[in-house]
Enzyme design. Structure first.
Site, PDB file in Angstrom:
ATOM      1  N   ARG A  71       0.844  -1.193   0.000  1.00  0.00           N
ATOM      2  CA  ARG A  71       0.000   0.000   0.000  1.00  0.00           C
ATOM      3  C   ARG A  71       0.875   1.237   0.000  1.00  0.00           C
ATOM      4  O   ARG A  71       1.927   1.271   0.633  1.00  0.00           O
ATOM      5  CB  ARG A  71      -0.928   0.020   1.220  1.00  0.00           C
ATOM      6  N   TYR A 203      -1.750  -3.288  -6.758  1.00  0.00           N
ATOM      7  CA  TYR A 203      -1.570  -3.972  -5.470  1.00  0.00           C
ATOM      8  C   TYR A 203      -2.854  -3.944  -4.624  1.00  0.00           C
ATOM      9  O   TYR A 203      -3.522  -2.912  -4.527  1.00  0.00           O
ATOM     10  CB  TYR A 203      -0.425  -3.332  -4.661  1.00  0.00           C
ATOM     11  N   LYS A 212      -9.834  -2.048   1.501  1.00  0.00           N
ATOM     12  CA  LYS A 212      -9.616  -0.940   2.423  1.00  0.00           C
ATOM     13  C   LYS A 212     -10.375   0.321   1.989  1.00  0.00           C
ATOM     14  O   LYS A 212     -10.838   1.089   2.823  1.00  0.00           O
ATOM     15  CB  LYS A 212      -8.115  -0.666   2.578  1.00  0.00           C
ATOM     16  N   HIS A 232     -10.740  -2.724  11.167  1.00  0.00           N
ATOM     17  CA  HIS A 232      -9.673  -3.575  10.613  1.00  0.00           C
ATOM     18  C   HIS A 232      -9.501  -4.780  11.551  1.00  0.00           C
ATOM     19  O   HIS A 232      -8.527  -4.874  12.287  1.00  0.00           O
ATOM     20  CB  HIS A 232      -8.383  -2.744  10.534  1.00  0.00           C
ATOM     21  N   SER A 254      -1.460  -3.987   9.859  1.00  0.00           N
ATOM     22  CA  SER A 254      -1.129  -4.865   8.743  1.00  0.00           C
ATOM     23  C   SER A 254       0.088  -5.717   9.084  1.00  0.00           C
ATOM     24  O   SER A 254       1.045  -5.232   9.688  1.00  0.00           O
ATOM     25  CB  SER A 254      -0.834  -4.023   7.509  1.00  0.00           C
ATOM     26  N   CYS A 256       0.537  -8.062  11.227  1.00  0.00           N
ATOM     27  CA  CYS A 256       0.806  -8.287  12.649  1.00  0.00           C
ATOM     28  C   CYS A 256       0.035  -9.469  13.210  1.00  0.00           C
ATOM     29  O   CYS A 256      -0.076  -9.618  14.421  1.00  0.00           O
ATOM     30  CB  CYS A 256       0.503  -7.031  13.452  1.00  0.00           C
ATOM     31  N   ASP A 283      -9.654  -9.992   8.227  1.00  0.00           N
ATOM     32  CA  ASP A 283      -9.097  -8.645   8.003  1.00  0.00           C
ATOM     33  C   ASP A 283     -10.056  -7.501   8.339  1.00  0.00           C
ATOM     34  O   ASP A 283      -9.628  -6.485   8.849  1.00  0.00           O
ATOM     35  CB  ASP A 283      -8.631  -8.515   6.555  1.00  0.00           C
ATOM     36  N   ARG A 415       1.932 -12.274  -1.174  1.00  0.00           N
ATOM     37  CA  ARG A 415       0.598 -12.639  -0.666  1.00  0.00           C
ATOM     38  C   ARG A 415      -0.032 -13.752  -1.478  1.00  0.00           C
ATOM     39  O   ARG A 415       0.396 -14.051  -2.592  1.00  0.00           O
ATOM     40  CB  ARG A 415      -0.306 -11.402  -0.717  1.00  0.00           C
TER      41      ARG A 415
HETATM   42  P1  GTP Z   1      -2.652  -7.980   6.887  1.00  0.00           P
HETATM   43  O1  GTP Z   1      -3.198  -8.941   5.904  1.00  0.00           O
HETATM   44  O2  GTP Z   1      -1.552  -7.153   6.328  1.00  0.00           O
HETATM   45  O3  GTP Z   1      -3.697  -7.117   7.521  1.00  0.00           O
HETATM   46  O4  GTP Z   1      -1.874  -8.836   8.013  1.00  0.00           O
HETATM   47  P2  GTP Z   1      -2.337  -9.771   9.216  1.00  0.00           P
HETATM   48  O5  GTP Z   1      -2.575  -8.926  10.436  1.00  0.00           O
HETATM   49  O6  GTP Z   1      -3.426 -10.690   8.806  1.00  0.00           O
HETATM   50  O7  GTP Z   1      -0.998 -10.611   9.522  1.00  0.00           O
HETATM   51  P3  GTP Z   1      -0.670 -12.164   9.292  1.00  0.00           P
HETATM   52  O8  GTP Z   1      -1.495 -13.062  10.159  1.00  0.00           O
HETATM   53  O9  GTP Z   1      -0.675 -12.433   7.851  1.00  0.00           O
HETATM   54  O10 GTP Z   1       0.823 -12.222   9.848  1.00  0.00           O
HETATM   55  C1  GTP Z   1       1.854 -11.407   9.326  1.00  0.00           C
HETATM   56  C2  GTP Z   1       3.197 -11.990   9.676  1.00  0.00           C
HETATM   57  O11 GTP Z   1       3.335 -12.129  11.090  1.00  0.00           O
HETATM   58  C3  GTP Z   1       3.412 -13.376   9.098  1.00  0.00           C
HETATM   59  O12 GTP Z   1       4.734 -13.477   8.644  1.00  0.00           O
HETATM   60  C4  GTP Z   1       3.183 -14.289  10.259  1.00  0.00           C
HETATM   61  O13 GTP Z   1       3.890 -15.502  10.139  1.00  0.00           O
HETATM   62  C5  GTP Z   1       3.679 -13.455  11.442  1.00  0.00           C
HETATM   63  N1  GTP Z   1       2.965 -13.802  12.707  1.00  0.00           N
HETATM   64  C6  GTP Z   1       1.633 -13.975  12.868  1.00  0.00           C
HETATM   65  N2  GTP Z   1       1.324 -14.327  14.142  1.00  0.00           N
HETATM   66  C7  GTP Z   1       2.496 -14.357  14.814  1.00  0.00           C
HETATM   67  C8  GTP Z   1       2.848 -14.653  16.179  1.00  0.00           C
HETATM   68  O14 GTP Z   1       2.007 -14.954  17.026  1.00  0.00           O
HETATM   69  N3  GTP Z   1       4.166 -14.565  16.497  1.00  0.00           N
HETATM   70  C9  GTP Z   1       5.130 -14.240  15.571  1.00  0.00           C
HETATM   71  N4  GTP Z   1       6.394 -14.176  15.982  1.00  0.00           N
HETATM   72  N5  GTP Z   1       4.838 -13.956  14.278  1.00  0.00           N
HETATM   73  C10 GTP Z   1       3.544 -14.015  13.902  1.00  0.00           C
HETATM   74  C1  SPV Z   2      -3.193  -4.748   4.939  1.00  0.00           C
HETATM   75  O1  SPV Z   2      -2.181  -4.152   4.527  1.00  0.00           O
HETATM   76  O2  SPV Z   2      -3.734  -4.472   6.036  1.00  0.00           O
HETATM   77  C2  SPV Z   2      -3.778  -5.853   4.147  1.00  0.00           C
HETATM   78  C3  SPV Z   2      -3.361  -5.981   2.761  1.00  0.00           C
HETATM   79  O3  SPV Z   2      -4.662  -6.544   4.612  1.00  0.00           O
HETATM   80  S1  SPV Z   2      -4.065  -4.732   1.795  1.00  0.00           S
HETATM   81  O4  SPV Z   2      -5.063  -5.334   0.949  1.00  0.00           O
HETATM   82  O5  SPV Z   2      -3.015  -4.159   1.006  1.00  0.00           O
HETATM   83  O6  SPV Z   2      -4.673  -3.724   2.616  1.00  0.00           O
HETATM   84 MN    MN Z   3      -5.196  -5.836   6.683  1.00  0.00          MN
END
Ligand code: GTP
Ligand code: SPV
Ligand code: MN
Length: 634
Positions: A71, A203, A212, A232, A254, A256, A283, A415
Site C-alpha cells: 500500500r 496492489y 480498504k 480492521h 497490517s 501483525c 481482516d 501474498r
Molecule cells: P494484513 O493482511 O496485512 O492485515 O496482516 P495480518 O494482520 O493478517 O498478519 P498475518 O497473520 O498475515 O501475519 C503477518 C506476519 O506475522 C506473518 O509473517 C506471520 O507468520 C507473522 N505472525 C503472525 N502471528 C504471529 C505470532 O504470534 N508470532 C510471531 N512471531 N509472528 C507471527
Molecule cells: C493490509 O495491509 O492491512 C492488508 C493488505 O490486509 S491490503 O489489501 O493491502 O490492505
Molecule cells: Mn489488513
C-alpha cells in the site's frame, strides 16, 4: 447472464469508458466459465504462471512491477470539500485538485485495453449490512483477485436491483504502474465521476477497492452517521469445553497476525479439553448494535489476501490446507522449475533452484549458499530464516528507499488470494446475514521491548479500552512503504485507513455504551516481545490461545489476575502454561507490570502523540493522565 443489469450500472460504466478510452466493456458475472477464461487470458499474456496442478490445482503465480508491492500510504487521500483534519488522521486533497491533477491520469489510460466491469457485493447475500461496489478496471489481474475477494457478479447485481440502483462507484486504472503517478482517492461526499479513484497500482489495498477503500475508509464514514463500526478486525469463534460459544474480533496493524490468529489451532492440551476455534474473517469486520443488546459482526469479504512469508504447516496449518485446495493467486512469491512456490518460512530449507519475486534465477552452489543470476552470492541462515549477502552486492538493485534491496526469494509482503469458503476451519455462521454477537475484542501490535507491553492486558472500563486502542503502537512492517521496524502509533490499527478525523472516530467509539447494553470485554495483546539477542520470547501462533483462554476465564470470574496501571494482567500464575516451559523471567516480562522496562518513556511518547490532536476527547486524555500519574508514583 441471468440477472438484469440495473441501467445505472451500464450508464456509469459507459461514462467511464468515455473517460478512459477503453476498447471494449466486459461485464463480469462471476461464473466459473468466465473466471476460467480470465485466468487463461492472464496465462496467455504471461501475467500468470500456471502452477503444478498436482500440488496447487487451478492456481497461478504472478509478479508485480517491482515498485508495486505494498500500500502507498503517502498517495492515499481523502477528498472533502473542506480540510477539517489538517492531515493529522489522513492525507487530504481538495475536489479541485483531484479533478485538475488526478483525473487527467485516467484520460485515455485504457486506450487499446478492455475495461472490466466488476460488480462486487461486500458482505453476505441478504444482509442489511452488505454493500455493493461496481469497480471498473483495466487490469485482468485485479478482476481475477476481486472474483475471489468479493461475491462478484450476480449476487452484487441482485443487491443493486433490490436497493434502487445504489452502489459505490470505483474507478481503477493500472495505467503505466508509474509509482510517481500513483493515487488512491476517496470521496465520502460523492463526486460526479466516481466515489473511489485509484490509478497506477495493481496492489491489493491500492487496487482491490472493495477492501480498504470501501470496507474501511468509506464504510467508516457511513458507519459514523448510521451508528455502527467498520474495523480492521478479524472475527473468530471459540467453543469452550462446556459447549458455550464466544465470538471475538481483533484489530492488529497490517502484517501483525490477524490471519494467523483467525485460523489458530489451540495447543494439544486445550484441544483435548474440548476447546475449538473456527474462523469467520481475517481482516475486516462491520459491527452493528443488535436488538439483543450486543454488537453483531459480519465479514464483508469473501476471501483472504494473506501474507505468505512465515506461513507453514506449523504456524498456520489451516491456511496451508486452504491453499492446497487450489484456486489460489500467489503474488510475488518465488517459483520453482517444477511449478511449485516458495517463500521464507515455508520450509526450513530453500529449494535448490528457483526464480525469486523479481524473476531472478537462484541456484544452490554450496551447502548453505546460493547464487543469484550468477552474480550475487547469498548465504541462508536456517535458524533465522533469512539471507545474508556474501559477495556481489553491487549487482543488487536499489530499493524504493534508496538503499540496496535485501535479496529475498519471496517479497516480504508477498501474498496469496484465496476463497474463505476453502478454509477447513471456517465457522458455519460466517455468512449469517445477521452477523454474530461479539463478546471479546482485542487490540494489538508489534512491541519488541522486553517486559514493556504485556502479552495480554484487559481494560477495566470502556474509556480505558478506547484509550488503550488509541495509543497502540507497532513496529512498521513491509505491508506499507516506510522504514520497517520503527514504532508508530496506530490507533485501532486504523491509522492507514481513517476516513474521517480520529478524534471524531474516538467519540463515536466512546458513544457505543449508549446504543449497546452488552459491550464486548476489551483487551490488548502483544505476541512480539524479544530478548536482548532479538529472539521472540513468546512462541506465538497456536500458543496465543493461552491469552484468549485466560480472558474467557477472566470474563467468567474464575481466572487469577493482577490490577495494574496498564490494565488487568494475568501475573505469572494466571495463564494455563501446560505443555509450554518458559523461563520465569520471560513469563514475568510477559504477564506483569514492569515500570523499569521503559514505562516512563512510553507514557511520555503517548502523551506527545495525543497532543498532536488538539480536540482529543477528554475521556482519552484523562486516561493518559491517570496512567502518567500512576507511573510517576511507582
Ligand atoms: P494484513 O493482511 O496485512 O492485515 O496482516 P495480518 O494482520 O493478517 O498478519 P498475518 O497473520 O498475515 O501475519 C503477518 C506476519 O506475522 C506473518 O509473517 C506471520 O507468520 C507473522 N505472525 C503472525 N502471528 C504471529 C505470532 O504470534 N508470532 C510471531 N512471531 N509472528 C507471527
Ligand atoms: C493490509 O495491509 O492491512 C492488508 C493488505 O490486509 S491490503 O489489501 O493491502 O490492505
Ligand atoms: Mn489488513
Amino acid at each position: 447472464m441471468s440477472v438484469k443489469i440495473h441501467p445505472r450500472v451500464t450508464d456509469w460504466a459507459h461514462q467511464m469508458k468515455g473517460i478512459t478510452g477503453a476498447n471494449k466493456v466486459i461485464m463480469l458475472d462471476g461464473s466459473p466459465a468466465q473466471r476460467s477464461r480470465l485466468n487463461q487470458a492472464l496465462v496467455k499474456s504471461g501475467a500468470f504462471q500456471a502452477l503444478d496442478p498436482a500440488k496447487w490445482p487451478n492456481s497461478y503465480a504472478s509478479r508485480s512491477a517491482p515498485t508495486d508491492t505494498a500500500r502507498a500510504e503517502d498517495k492515499t487521500l481523502m477528498v472533502y470539500s473542506e480540510n477539517r483534519d489538517n492531515n493529522r488522521s489522513f492525507k487530504y486533497m481538495s475536489p479541485d485538485a483531484a479533478h485538475s491533477d488526478v483525473l487527467p491520469l485516467f484520460k485515455n489510460a485504457m486506450n487499446g485495453r478492455d475495461m472490466f466491469v466488476v460488480p462486487a457485493l461486500m458482505g453476505p447475500e441478504g444482509s442489511s449490512l452488505s454493500r455493493a461496489l461496481v469497480q471498473v478496471t483495466d487490469s485482468p489481474y485485479v478482476a481475477a483477485n476481486m472474483a475471489i475477494m468479493s461475491r462478484m457478479g450476480d449476487p452484487a447485481l441482485r443487491h443493486i436491483n433490490e436497493n434502487n440502483g445504489v452502489f459505490t462507484r470505483g474507478l481503477h486504472a493500472s495505467a503505466d504502474l508509474d509509482y510517481s503517478k500513483l493515487y488512491v482517492l476517496h470521496f465520502p461526499e460523492g463526486d460526479p465521476i466516481a466515489d473511489i479513484w485509484s490509478v497506477n497500482s495493481a496492489y491489493g489495498g491500492n487496487a482491490l477497492q472493495g477492501k480498504k477503500c470501501l470496507a474501511l475508509r468509506l464504510a467508516m464514514t457511513q458507519a459514523r452517521a448510521e451508528g455502527w463500526l467498520a474495523e480492521h478486525m478479524l472475527i473468530l469463534k471459540i467453543k469452550d469445553p462446556s459447549g458455550k460459544t464466544h465470538y471475538l474480533t481483533a484489530a492488529f496493524p497490517s502484517a501483525c497476525g490477524k490471519t494467523n490468529l483467525a485460523m489458530l489451532n489451540p495447543p494439544t492440551h486445550f484441544a483435548q479439553q474440548g476447546w475449538e476455534i473456527t474462523t469467520l474473517g481475517d481482516d475486516i469486520a462491520w459491527l452493528k448494535p443488535h436488538s439483543d443488546g450486543t454488537l453483531h459482526a459480519i465479514n464483508p469479504e469473501n476471501g483472504m489476501f494473506g501474507v505468505a512469508p512465515g506461513t507453514n504447516d506449523q504456524t498456520n496449518g489451516n491456511m496451508m490446507d486452504t491453499l492446497r485446495r487450489g484456486n489460489v493467486i500467489f503474488t510475488n512469491v518465488a517459483t520453482t522449475p517444477d511449478g511449485d512456490v516458495w517463500w521464507e518460512g515455508l520450509t526450513p530449507r530453500p529449494p535448490k533452484q528457483f526464480h525469486d519475486w523479481r524473476n531472478r534465477e537462484w541456484e544452490q552452489i554450496g551447502s548453505n549458499t546460493w547464487a543469484i543470476d550468477r552474480q550475487v552470492k547469498v548465504e541462508w541462515n536456517e535458524g533465522r530464516g533469512s539471507w545474508k549477502v556474501t559477495s556481489g552486492e553491487e549487482f543488487l538493485p536499489d530499493a524504493l528507499q534508496g538503499a540496496k534491496e535485501l535479496p529475498n526469494a519471496a517479497h516480504p509482503n508477498s501474498r496469496f488470494t484465496v476463497a474463505a469458503s476453502q478454509c477447513p476451519s471456517l465457522a458455519q455462521e460466517w455468512e449469517n446475514p445477521d452477523g454474530v454477537p461479539i463478546s471479546l475484542t482485542l487490540f494489538g501490535g508489534r512491541r519488541p521491548e522486553f517486559g514493556l507491553i504485556p502479552l495480554v492486558s484487559a481494560a477495566q472500563s470502556w474509556e480505558q479500552a478506547v484509550y488503550m486502542a488509541t495509543v497502540m503502537g507497532s513496529a512498521m512492517t513491509a505491508a506499507a512503504f516506510g522504514a520497517v521496524g520503527d514504532i508508530r502509533r496506530d490507533a485501532f490499527a486504523q491509522l492507514p485507513f481513517m476516513g474521517y478525523p480520529l478524534p471524531d472516530y474516538l467519540r463515536h467509539w466512546l458513544s457505543m455504551p449508549q446504543s449497546v447494553r452488552h459491550l464486548p470485554q476489551v483487551a490488548t495483546v502483544n505476541w512480539f516481545q524479544r530478548d536482548d539477542e532479538g529472539r521472540f520470547i513468546w512462541h506465538g501462533y497456536g500458543d496465543n490461545f493461552r491469552a484468549l483462554e485466560w480472558l474467557i476465564r477472566l470474563g467468567e470470574g474464575s481466572a487469577p489476575y493482577l490490577d495494574s496501571p496498564v490494565g488487568r494482567l494475568p501475573g505469572i500464575n494466571g495463564l494455563d502454561m501446560t505443555g509450554y516451559n518458559m523461563p520465569e523471567k520471560h513469563l514475568a516480562a510477559l504477564t506483569t507490570f514492569n515500570p523499569e522496562a521503559g514505562w516512563p518513556a512510553e507514557a511520555d511518547s503517548r502523551a506527545r502523540h495525543l497532543a498532536k490532536y488538539p480536540d482529543m476527547p477528554e475521556a482519552v486524555t484523562n486516561e493518559q493522565k491517570k496512567l502518567a500519574g500512576a507511573i510517576n508514583s511507582f
